[in-house]
Scaffold this active site. Structure first.
Site, short mmCIF file in Angstrom:
data_model
loop_
_atom_site.label_atom_id
_atom_site.label_comp_id
_atom_site.label_asym_id
_atom_site.label_seq_id
_atom_site.Cartn_x
_atom_site.Cartn_y
_atom_site.Cartn_z
N GLY A 167 31.97 4.59 -1.05
CA GLY A 167 31.97 5.86 -1.76
C GLY A 167 32.09 5.67 -3.26
O GLY A 167 32.31 4.57 -3.76
N GLY B 282 33.61 7.85 -6.88
CA GLY B 282 34.32 8.99 -7.43
C GLY B 282 34.40 8.90 -8.93
O GLY B 282 33.72 8.08 -9.57
N GLY B 283 35.27 9.74 -9.50
CA GLY B 283 35.37 9.80 -10.95
C GLY B 283 35.94 8.55 -11.58
O GLY B 283 35.70 8.28 -12.75
N PHE B 284 36.73 7.76 -10.79
CA PHE B 284 37.36 6.57 -11.36
C PHE B 284 36.66 5.27 -10.97
O PHE B 284 37.04 4.21 -11.42
CB PHE B 284 38.82 6.49 -10.93
N GLY B 285 35.67 5.34 -10.10
CA GLY B 285 34.99 4.11 -9.74
C GLY B 285 34.38 4.14 -8.36
O GLY B 285 34.14 5.21 -7.79
N LYS C 48 38.51 -1.53 -4.43
CA LYS C 48 38.33 -0.41 -5.34
C LYS C 48 38.01 -0.97 -6.72
O LYS C 48 38.79 -1.74 -7.29
CB LYS C 48 39.58 0.46 -5.40
N ASP D 39 48.34 14.41 -4.12
CA ASP D 39 46.94 14.67 -3.74
C ASP D 39 46.77 14.63 -2.22
O ASP D 39 45.85 14.01 -1.70
CB ASP D 39 46.01 13.66 -4.39
#
Length: 615
Positions: free
Chosen positions: A40, A42-45, A64, A162
């Site tokens: 996947g 996302g905004g951070f990597g 990650k 979260d």
């Protein structure tokens, strides 16, 4: 296969390749971790599925890669801080079997990487999509499973910040729920959690205080509750909250889900907007789920009754009783009963020029209820009344309407529990030890006749004693709750329809209302289960005994509350309200909207009551 980790390449190479055939980048991280496929972004990597070649079994793991999509030095600094924080949190918390273990954290080729344990399973958002909405049992299991994880997290002074379906994975090997993605997690040791900070978390699930950067431990509990509501309804939490009315409407979206009384209360308290009214700790939630609470603790009534000493028999006549009660005696289970309810045909009238019985239609219904044990062989049933909106008061064209029934106005009522019947003489005697009624059966312990000749103060004392007995707040209904429950989603003068007949209720049948007919005047009370219930499964709402409500009397509805709460001035001398009419009243006084004013000390053989409880 081997996945290149170069953000500008991402070429898929053969399994044993060490350098990317496309860009010549090193494919092994730390000469150990080989990315297999992209999971996947996302905004951070990016996140990759990988294997650990350092071990003979080559177990799977997750890589990650820090690759923030942010602009500006300040945003980059914050993103870096969050990525490093996730590594630190996993290093501290990964010892718990339901939190991924941190395997490595390092820089390579000027990029940051985090390697963590791979959880083989499906997150709850995918489970919801593939298997459909969760039922009551699955929600309870989810709460019990995750609360133990949250307890560990909070005991380590960390707020996750979260919690949402995507961050909860059901592990295949043991069906346990694993809490993931600690990138937003925040340590609280030595910090002022009330200070304004950065707003982090998924908007649909975060608590109001977290939305302004003031996350608390209770914020995680809110997010957990919002997650449960999503899983119960398959509707995002933002759609389950009525912003205009300031209330949750998740029950309106249940898809034939039977939510028991205890769980319903827990969910409501988890998503309370005000932190003081929300659960403060995991232990509080677990206690509520199990029905066990601290026997030394107390809680206050939601009604607006003044708290006053009521223990002195010589002085309690003109006081409003305290509604503080000790918790936990009876655990109440939600059950279902079925019944037939009647409505009157609109065209009821004369047949061949002669008077006839009213023509009625029969309907089948079912309702949820709980049973309270009062004494040996004496019980009391409370029906679950669904929340909703209704027009309170009577329209201008309603026959025999009074000015105090206006202006007609919309009211939103939260779900609550309401007495299936008025309180009977047997029930009163079981709690109070006496029987003040005029119309007494030979064996009071078996009597189904309603108790009467009880004042408003007497009724509140009954509620207080019953509350102490069962460990839950019992109270008089608010006037709005009473009318909402009586109407049962109807807008006609009676829940039966546009008129009423003496074969359907106990009132002075010598007079008629609308197209009705003359009937019997019984001149006394009757058994509370003698006549047909309304759509909600409630009996005896029209006639028999007029029923006390919590509210103070007001001459009209100008400035009346619209949230279903009691409208009271908190003055013991205020006149109070009775609803529903009685055996001695004419039919027009038994209408759903009819209001009766009386001194709270009044004791009449036409006055009784039924009880309510908040959910």
């Amino acid at each position: 296969m081997t996945q290149c980790l170069n953000p500008n390449c991402l070429h898929v190479n053969l399994t044993d390749t060490k350098l990317c055939q496309q860009c010549n980048s090193t494919l092994l991280l730390m000469d150990r971790y080989r990315a297999v496929s992209l999971l996947g972004q996302g905004g951070f990597g990016r996140t990759f599925l990988a294997i650990d070649e350092f071990k003979p079994s080559q177990p799977r793991c997750v890589i990650k890669q820090f690759l923030p999509e942010v602009k500006g030095k300040k945003a980059l600094k914050k993103a870096t801080e969050l990525f490093e924080r996730e590594a630190a949190r996993l290093d501290e918390l990964g010892k718990h079997q339901q939190i991924p273990e941190l395997l490595a954290f390092f820089n390579q080729e000027e990029r940051k990487y985090l390697v963590q344990e791979f959880i083989d399973g499906e997150d709850l958002s995918k489970e919801l999509k593939n298997q459909g909405v969760f039922d009551s049992k699955k929600i309870k299991e989810l709460l019990l499973d995750l609360l133990s994880v949250l307890d560990f997290v909070h005991n380590n002074n960390v707020i996750h910040r979260d919690i949402k379906p995507e961050n909860i994975i059901r592990r295949k090997k043991d069906n346990k729920l694993v809490l993931v993605d600690f990138g937003a997690a925040k340590e609280t040791m030595g910090e002022n959690t009330s200070a304004v900070g950065t707003i982090i978390g998924s908007a649909a699930y975060i608590a109001p205080e977290q939305a302004v950067g003031k996350a608390k431990f209770a914020s995680d509990l809110y997010s957990l509750g919002a997650t449960c509501l999503h899983l119960l309804t398959n509707i995002e939490p933002t759609e389950l909250f009525d912003v205009a009315e300031g209330e949750w409407i998740w029950r309106d979206y249940l898809q034939d889900n039977e939510i028991d009384y205890e769980l319903s209360r827990v969910l409501d308290k988890l998503v309370e907007g005000a932190t003081k009214r929300r659960f403060q700790s995991v232990s509080e939630v677990l206690a509520a789920l199990s029905g066990n609470t601290n026997p030394n603790s107390t809680y206050s009534s939601r009604s607006d009754l003044i708290k006053a000493q009521y223990s002195n028999p010589s002085s309690h006549k003109n006081q409003i009783p305290s509604t503080r009660v000790k918790k936990q005696i009876q655990k109440l289970e939600l059950k279902i009963f079925e019944y037939d309810w009647q409505t009157i045909a609109d065209n009821s009238g004369l047949i061949i020029g002669k008077k006839s019985h009213l023509q009625t239609y029969l309907h089948h219904g079912k309702a949820k209820y709980i049973t309270i044990n009062l004494a040996k062989d004496i019980t009391l049933d409370l029906i679950g009344i669904p929340g909703g909106k209704f027009l309170m008061g009577s329209p201008n064209n309603e026959l025999e309407r009074e000015k105090e029934e206006s202006p007609q106005h919309q009211v939103s009522v939260r779900p609550f529990l309401f007495g299936k019947y008025p309180i009977t003489q047997a029930q009163w005697q079981a709690i109070m030890g006496n029987n003040p009624a005029k119309f007494v059966d030979s064996d009071v312990s078996l009597s189904k006749k309603p108790v009467e000749r009880v004042s408003w103060f007497d009724c509140n004392l009954f509620c207080e004693k019953l509350s102490q007995k069962i460990g839950r707040e019992i109270r008089l209904p608010t006037e709005a709750e009473w009318e909402y429950a009586c109407r049962g989603k109807t807008t006609t003068p009676f829940h039966y329809g546009s008129t009423i007949g003496a074969e359907l209720a106990n009132y002075n049948g010598e007079d008629v209302y609308g197209s009705g007919f003359e009937g019997e005047n019984r001149r006394e009370t009757t058994d509370v289960d003698r006549f047909s219930p309304n759509r909600f499964g409630l009996y005896d709402l029209h006639g028999n005994v007029a029923e006390w409500c919590a509210d103070s009397w007001h001459d009209n509805y100008h400035n009346a509350p619209t949230d279903g709460s009691a409208w009271t001035n908190n003055n013991p001398k205020d006149s109070r309200i009775l609803r529903g009419g009685s055996w001695l009243h004419l039919p027009g006084s038994c209408r759903s909207a009819q209001r009766i004013k009386s001194d709270p000390k009044s004791k009449s053989d036409a006055f009784g009551f039924r009880i309510a409880a908040s959910i």
